[in-house]
Design a protein around this motif. Structure first.
Motif, PDB file in Angstrom:
ATOM      1  N   LEU A 106       0.827  -1.203   0.000  1.00 50.21           N
ATOM      2  CA  LEU A 106       0.000   0.000   0.000  1.00 50.21           C
ATOM      3  C   LEU A 106       0.861   1.253   0.000  1.00 50.21           C
ATOM      4  O   LEU A 106       0.485   2.288  -0.556  1.00 50.21           O
ATOM      5  CB  LEU A 106      -0.911  -0.009   1.225  1.00 50.21           C
ATOM      6  CG  LEU A 106      -2.002   1.055   1.320  1.00 50.21           C
ATOM      7  CD1 LEU A 106      -3.033   0.873   0.212  1.00 50.21           C
ATOM      8  CD2 LEU A 106      -2.687   0.985   2.676  1.00 50.21           C
ATOM      9  N   ALA A 107       2.058   1.152   0.606  1.00 51.31           N
ATOM     10  CA  ALA A 107       2.980   2.286   0.658  1.00 51.31           C
ATOM     11  C   ALA A 107       3.806   2.428  -0.618  1.00 51.31           C
ATOM     12  O   ALA A 107       4.677   3.299  -0.704  1.00 51.31           O
ATOM     13  CB  ALA A 107       3.917   2.132   1.861  1.00 51.31           C
ATOM     14  N   PRO A 139      -2.020  -2.752   8.396  1.00 49.85           N
ATOM     15  CA  PRO A 139      -2.331  -1.536   7.623  1.00 49.85           C
ATOM     16  C   PRO A 139      -3.010  -0.443   8.438  1.00 49.85           C
ATOM     17  O   PRO A 139      -2.960   0.732   8.057  1.00 49.85           O
ATOM     18  CB  PRO A 139      -3.268  -2.056   6.521  1.00 49.85           C
ATOM     19  CG  PRO A 139      -2.925  -3.495   6.380  1.00 49.85           C
ATOM     20  CD  PRO A 139      -2.626  -3.950   7.777  1.00 49.85           C
ATOM     21  N   LEU A 140      -3.641  -0.806   9.546  1.00 46.53           N
ATOM     22  CA  LEU A 140      -4.362   0.173  10.357  1.00 46.53           C
ATOM     23  C   LEU A 140      -3.549   0.674  11.545  1.00 46.53           C
ATOM     24  O   LEU A 140      -3.975   1.616  12.222  1.00 46.53           O
ATOM     25  CB  LEU A 140      -5.670  -0.433  10.872  1.00 46.53           C
ATOM     26  CG  LEU A 140      -6.669  -0.916   9.821  1.00 46.53           C
ATOM     27  CD1 LEU A 140      -7.900  -1.500  10.498  1.00 46.53           C
ATOM     28  CD2 LEU A 140      -7.064   0.211   8.888  1.00 46.53           C
ATOM     29  N   LYS A 141      -2.418   0.049  11.816  1.00 47.23           N
ATOM     30  CA  LYS A 141      -1.603   0.415  12.970  1.00 47.23           C
ATOM     31  C   LYS A 141      -0.323   1.101  12.496  1.00 47.23           C
ATOM     32  O   LYS A 141       0.544   0.471  11.907  1.00 47.23           O
ATOM     33  CB  LYS A 141      -1.250  -0.831  13.800  1.00 47.23           C
ATOM     34  CG  LYS A 141      -2.455  -1.615  14.298  1.00 47.23           C
ATOM     35  CD  LYS A 141      -3.202  -0.860  15.376  1.00 47.23           C
ATOM     36  CE  LYS A 141      -4.311  -1.731  15.980  1.00 47.23           C
ATOM     37  NZ  LYS A 141      -5.027  -1.053  17.061  1.00 47.23           N
ATOM     38  N   ASN A 142      -0.205   2.377  12.778  1.00 47.77           N
ATOM     39  CA  ASN A 142       0.898   3.160  12.227  1.00 47.77           C
ATOM     40  C   ASN A 142       2.109   3.269  13.136  1.00 47.77           C
ATOM     41  O   ASN A 142       3.135   3.811  12.736  1.00 47.77           O
ATOM     42  CB  ASN A 142       0.407   4.567  11.864  1.00 47.77           C
ATOM     43  CG  ASN A 142      -0.559   4.547  10.694  1.00 47.77           C
ATOM     44  OD1 ASN A 142      -0.415   3.716   9.791  1.00 47.77           O
ATOM     45  ND2 ASN A 142      -1.533   5.424  10.695  1.00 47.77           N
ATOM     46  N   GLY A 174       5.372   4.436   5.936  1.00 51.14           N
ATOM     47  CA  GLY A 174       4.371   5.229   6.633  1.00 51.14           C
ATOM     48  C   GLY A 174       4.226   4.900   8.101  1.00 51.14           C
ATOM     49  O   GLY A 174       3.242   5.298   8.738  1.00 51.14           O
ATOM     50  N   LYS A 175       5.203   4.185   8.668  1.00 48.21           N
ATOM     51  CA  LYS A 175       5.128   3.783  10.063  1.00 48.21           C
ATOM     52  C   LYS A 175       5.987   4.688  10.947  1.00 48.21           C
ATOM     53  O   LYS A 175       7.109   5.048  10.581  1.00 48.21           O
ATOM     54  CB  LYS A 175       5.580   2.330  10.239  1.00 48.21           C
ATOM     55  CG  LYS A 175       4.826   1.319   9.385  1.00 48.21           C
ATOM     56  CD  LYS A 175       3.343   1.290   9.689  1.00 48.21           C
ATOM     57  CE  LYS A 175       2.615   0.234   8.885  1.00 48.21           C
ATOM     58  NZ  LYS A 175       1.154   0.273   9.083  1.00 48.21           N
ATOM     59  N   THR A 176       5.449   5.032  12.098  1.00 50.35           N
ATOM     60  CA  THR A 176       6.200   5.750  13.120  1.00 50.35           C
ATOM     61  C   THR A 176       6.816   4.721  14.064  1.00 50.35           C
ATOM     62  O   THR A 176       6.125   3.811  14.527  1.00 50.35           O
ATOM     63  CB  THR A 176       5.287   6.690  13.919  1.00 50.35           C
ATOM     64  OG1 THR A 176       4.713   7.648  13.025  1.00 50.35           O
ATOM     65  CG2 THR A 176       6.061   7.410  15.007  1.00 50.35           C
ATOM     66  N   THR A 177       8.104   4.843  14.326  1.00 47.47           N
ATOM     67  CA  THR A 177       8.782   3.857  15.151  1.00 47.47           C
ATOM     68  C   THR A 177       9.058   4.400  16.555  1.00 47.47           C
ATOM     69  O   THR A 177       9.361   5.578  16.733  1.00 47.47           O
ATOM     70  CB  THR A 177      10.116   3.415  14.520  1.00 47.47           C
ATOM     71  OG1 THR A 177      10.950   4.564  14.321  1.00 47.47           O
ATOM     72  CG2 THR A 177       9.877   2.735  13.175  1.00 47.47           C
ATOM     73  N   VAL A 178       8.939   3.507  17.529  1.00 46.19           N
ATOM     74  CA  VAL A 178       9.328   3.802  18.909  1.00 46.19           C
ATOM     75  C   VAL A 178      10.346   2.735  19.300  1.00 46.19           C
ATOM     76  O   VAL A 178      10.049   1.539  19.261  1.00 46.19           O
ATOM     77  CB  VAL A 178       8.119   3.770  19.860  1.00 46.19           C
ATOM     78  CG1 VAL A 178       8.578   4.007  21.296  1.00 46.19           C
ATOM     79  CG2 VAL A 178       7.086   4.808  19.454  1.00 46.19           C
TER      80      VAL A 178
END
Length: 287
Positions: free
Chosen positions: A28-29, A149-152, A178-182
């Motif tokens: 999707l990205a 896909p719903l968890k960023n 499109g993912k934010t990383t911690v």
């Protein structure tokens, strides 16, 4: 550690629930995705499920509706050697040490130098998984959440072996998706599952004691605490066998009674009630 990684070609190993979600999210990205599994039947099922999920998620957020484009970017295969041209990898095989040892060892031998290998696990320490390879510095924990896909937000876990370059590359690749990383330190269950599994386990205890039924427990956690899903709904989505295994790993590594799995959870798993994937868990999905 050097790499020619561009981040646009990703291999996802394991076509189970998490592998399906990961392949969907990365395609999707706009990335080229290679979905690998030893079972051609699992791969066929994965493609059908991605097609279904594109429609379902599109109802939640129109930005997630791009069915033909997503499927066009996903190719499948059964030979791990096909991962040799990938810029980064996500391993999602079953939570079994022998299986992970074999797969991670093979991937380590196939991939180009400097290509990061993300290990997606519910609770196994990343340092343990890295020890299954000849190049532990390239292995890093990537804890994706279902549905991917719903968890960023993605929990990223370097072990003591993981190089700074691997961490930087993996965060960059996930960012392109499109993912934010911690980033958190290596520990059994990390942050999310160390907390979440306790909550699920306590919810099962409440159910077993007759304090409330599943719908009431989940409704209270959603309505009073603002959770998107209640703990028993979440357990059914994850898979009760995976929840049980995660608690067993936490219990073994932490040596704390609080992680001991509830008896009712063990009974459900023993009887084949595994949640959504089996059609019945704390809720019924046969209809």
């Amino acid at each position: 550690m050097t790499s020619t990684s561009t981040g646009h070609r990703v291999a996802v190993v394991g076509a189970g629930t998490m592998g399906i979600g990961a392949a969907h999210a990365f395609a999707l990205a706009g990335m080229d995705v290679l979905l690998l599994d030893k079972s051609t039947q699992a791969l066929d099922t994965a493609l059908r499920q991605i097609n279904t999920n594109v429609r379902l998620y599109g109802l939640i957020d129109p930005r997630l509706s791009a069915g033909a484009e997503v499927l066009d970017r996903v190719r499948v295969g059964t030979d791990l050697a096909e991962a040799r041209d990938s810029d980064w990898l996500i391993e999602n095989v079953t939570e079994n040490h022998d299986v992970k040892r074999e797969v991670l060892g093979l991937l380590d031998g196939v991939c180009r130098p400097g290509v990061p290998i993300g290990a997606n696990t519910s609770a196994i320490p990343i340092g343990v998984l890295a020890s299954y390879t000849e190049h532990p510095e390239r292995v890093i924990g990537v804890h994706l959440m279902n549905p991917v896909p719903l968890k960023n937000v993605v929990e990223v876990i370097p072990s003591v072996h993981t190089s700074a370059a691997t961490l930087t590359l993996m965060r960059e690749c996930l960012g392109r998706a499109g993912k934010t990383t911690v980033t958190v330190n290596d520990s059994p269950g990390f942050v999310t599952n160390r907390i979440a599994m306790l909550m699920v386990n306590e919810a099962v205890h409440l159910l077993a004691e007759g304090v409330a039924d599943p719908a009431s427990i989940d409704r209270l956690m959603r309505g009073c605490l603002g959770h998107q899903m209640g703990p028993l709904e979440t357990a059914d989505l994850i898979g009760l066998d995976t929840v049980l295994y995660s608690l067993e790993v936490l219990s073994a590594h932490r040596d704390e009674d609080k992680f001991a799995p509830a008896r009712l959870l063990r009974e459900y798993v023993a009887s084949g009630r595994l949640g959504r994937k089996s059609g019945e868990g704390f809720y019924s999905y046969t209809s």
